[in-house]
Scaffold this motif. Structure first.
Motif, PDB file in Angstrom:
ATOM      1  N   ALA A  15       0.827  -1.204   0.000  1.00 11.63           N
ATOM      2  CA  ALA A  15       0.000   0.000   0.000  1.00 11.63           C
ATOM      3  C   ALA A  15       0.864   1.257   0.000  1.00 11.63           C
ATOM      4  CB  ALA A  15      -0.919   0.000   1.218  1.00 11.63           C
ATOM      5  N   ALA A  16       1.955   1.248   0.767  1.00 15.84           N
ATOM      6  CA  ALA A  16       2.854   2.400   0.812  1.00 15.84           C
ATOM      7  C   ALA A  16       3.547   2.608  -0.523  1.00 15.84           C
ATOM      8  CB  ALA A  16       3.887   2.210   1.924  1.00 15.84           C
ATOM      9  N   ARG A  17       3.924   1.507  -1.162  1.00 12.06           N
ATOM     10  CA  ARG A  17       4.600   1.601  -2.462  1.00 12.06           C
ATOM     11  C   ARG A  17       3.662   2.204  -3.510  1.00 12.06           C
ATOM     12  NH1 ARG A  17       6.231  -3.879  -3.533  1.00 12.06           N
ATOM     13  NH2 ARG A  17       7.724  -3.487  -1.843  1.00 12.06           N
ATOM     14  N   ALA A  18       2.406   1.783  -3.491  1.00 14.39           N
ATOM     15  CA  ALA A  18       1.424   2.315  -4.442  1.00 14.39           C
ATOM     16  C   ALA A  18       1.109   3.775  -4.139  1.00 14.39           C
ATOM     17  CB  ALA A  18       0.149   1.480  -4.394  1.00 14.39           C
ATOM     18  N   LEU A  19       1.004   4.114  -2.853  1.00 12.86           N
ATOM     19  CA  LEU A  19       0.684   5.482  -2.462  1.00 12.86           C
ATOM     20  C   LEU A  19       1.787   6.452  -2.852  1.00 12.86           C
ATOM     21  CD1 LEU A  19      -1.488   7.116  -0.919  1.00 12.86           C
ATOM     22  CD2 LEU A  19      -0.099   6.792   1.144  1.00 12.86           C
ATOM     23  N   ALA A  20       3.029   6.014  -2.747  1.00 11.16           N
ATOM     24  CA  ALA A  20       4.170   6.872  -3.068  1.00 11.16           C
ATOM     25  C   ALA A  20       4.161   7.328  -4.522  1.00 11.16           C
ATOM     26  CB  ALA A  20       5.481   6.145  -2.766  1.00 11.16           C
ATOM     27  N   GLN A  21       3.467   6.579  -5.388  1.00  6.94           N
ATOM     28  CA  GLN A  21       3.422   6.920  -6.807  1.00  6.94           C
ATOM     29  C   GLN A  21       2.406   8.011  -7.122  1.00  6.94           C
ATOM     30  OE1 GLN A  21       5.679   5.512  -8.903  1.00  6.94           O
ATOM     31  NE2 GLN A  21       6.422   4.526  -7.022  1.00  6.94           N
ATOM     32  N   LYS A  22       1.508   8.324  -6.171  1.00  5.98           N
ATOM     33  CA  LYS A  22       0.431   9.253  -6.511  1.00  5.98           C
ATOM     34  C   LYS A  22       0.263  10.445  -5.565  1.00  5.98           C
ATOM     35  CE  LYS A  22      -3.084   6.319  -4.253  1.00  5.98           C
ATOM     36  NZ  LYS A  22      -4.335   5.566  -4.437  1.00  5.98           N
TER      37      LYS A  22
END
Length: 355
Positions: A123-130
């Motif tokens: 979830a953190a990895r995906a959030l960091a992209q947006k």
């Protein structure tokens, strides 16, 4: 015949209080007010107290710096929550929404309840992209997995209400040790020597610091620490019910209880009433945080005021400063300790002499 002029309200409602008004009331310069509010630079203790008193009297909330406002244009900030206390979450959202409503910030809210380490990492990895920055309130403020992933992606992160300064991310917090010590000293000053304590979540440093502050107050007063008067908790109302039942079910129950948050304090009052005890005549109860949970029960709870909404405001300010920095390879970390205060209400009374 002229109509009588309406009385002026003692508190301004039409606009925000300015730093100049705080400075005028305290008899100092705006720069001194800024130093006290932002915990920067040296200020005499007497001057600091005058400024903090003016801040409280005027209900002053620091505005974002003009330079930070410029960075807010088209900025996306995420607030990730899984806090078990609805009252705490409401205070936090008020602070965040107060800022985003007057800027161009886009707020992204995510709910991570029940995530294991791998789920948090993804979830953190995906959030960091947006998003451009992240606010981590408790208990996620001390999630090593989430923090490591966001730091690796060079996303500015600010933790709210962590119990200590992190070497990885910026923090906005109160001095939990000192605050808990103050409320314990208040009960001791009322004559209580047998004081129960309901702890917070064991995985949060703020919980540990509050417990340490409680023990320090006992030690300084020459009182023995009794482990039988300590019960675990997790900041939920249900945990407070269970802990209070065990404390009050003892052969020699405590004459006062300190709960590590207001939800658990409210639960302790409920248990006392169910057992036929009158608060505060038979039992004094205190909480922590000064959320709505402290004032929606009877009697209202003596507690530590943690300026949650103002802390959220400051956290966004710190985030915007980090986002504005062009060089993300080097991190500039901020440890912002905001002032707390003891709020005395009707749930605490002196120990009756008959005890």
């Amino acid at each position: 015949m002229d109509k009588p002029k309406p009385k002026k309200s003692g508190r301004r409602k039409s606009r925000a209080v300015t730093i100049d008004e705080v400075a005028a009331l305290a008899g100092v310069s705006p720069m001194t007010v800024s130093r006290v509010v932002n915990n920067h630079g040296k200020v005499r203790d007497s001057t600091r107290e005058r400024v903090l008193e003016a801040v409280r009297e005027l209900d002053y909330t620091p505005n974002l710096a003009a330079s930070s406002l410029a960075a807010a244009q088209h900025t996306r900030i995420a607030l990730i929550y899984t806090n078990p206390s609805g009252a705490y979450l409401r205070e936090l959202l008020v602070g965040v929404l107060r800022v985003v409503s007057r800027t161009a910030i886009q707020l992204v809210v995510e709910y991570w309840d029940g995530f294991d380490a791998e789920a948090e990492r993804k979830a953190a990895r995906a959030l960091a992209q947006k998003v451009d920055g992240v606010i981590l309130p408790p208990p996620l403020c001390e999630s090593k997995t989430a923090v490591a992933e966001l730091v690796r992606a060079h996303v500015p992160v600010v933790a709210i209400a962590s119990g200590h300064f992190s070497e990885e991310i910026s923090c906005v917090r109160i001095d939990d040790f000192r605050a808990a010590k103050e409320i314990a000293e208040h009960l001791i000053g009322q004559g209580h020597t047998r004081i129960g304590f309901i702890k917070g979540r064991p995985d949060l440093s703020a919980s540990t610091r509050r417990f340490e502050g409680f023990k320090a107050a006992l030690r300084d007063a020459g009182l023995d620490f009794d482990a039988a008067l300590v019960q675990p908790g997790d900041y939920t109302y249900r945990a407070g019910l269970k802990a209070a039942e065990k404390l009050l079910g003892q052969r020699r129950p405590p004459t006062a209880i300190i709960a590590s948050n207001d939800d658990m304090a409210a639960a302790a009052i409920s248990v006392a009433h169910r057992r036929g005890l009158e608060v505060p005549r038979d039992l004094s109860v205190s909480g922590f945080d000064d959320t709505s949970a402290a004032t929606t029960v009877w009697p209202e709870v003596t507690t530590i005021h943690q300026p949650i909404a103002s802390m959220a405001n400051t956290a966004i300010d710190v985030l915007l400063r980090g986002i504005r920095r062009k060089d993300r390879s080097t991190r500039v970390l901020v440890d912002h300790v905001v002032p707390h205060r003891l709020i005395v209400r009707e749930s605490v009374a002196p120990l009756p002499q008959r005890r």
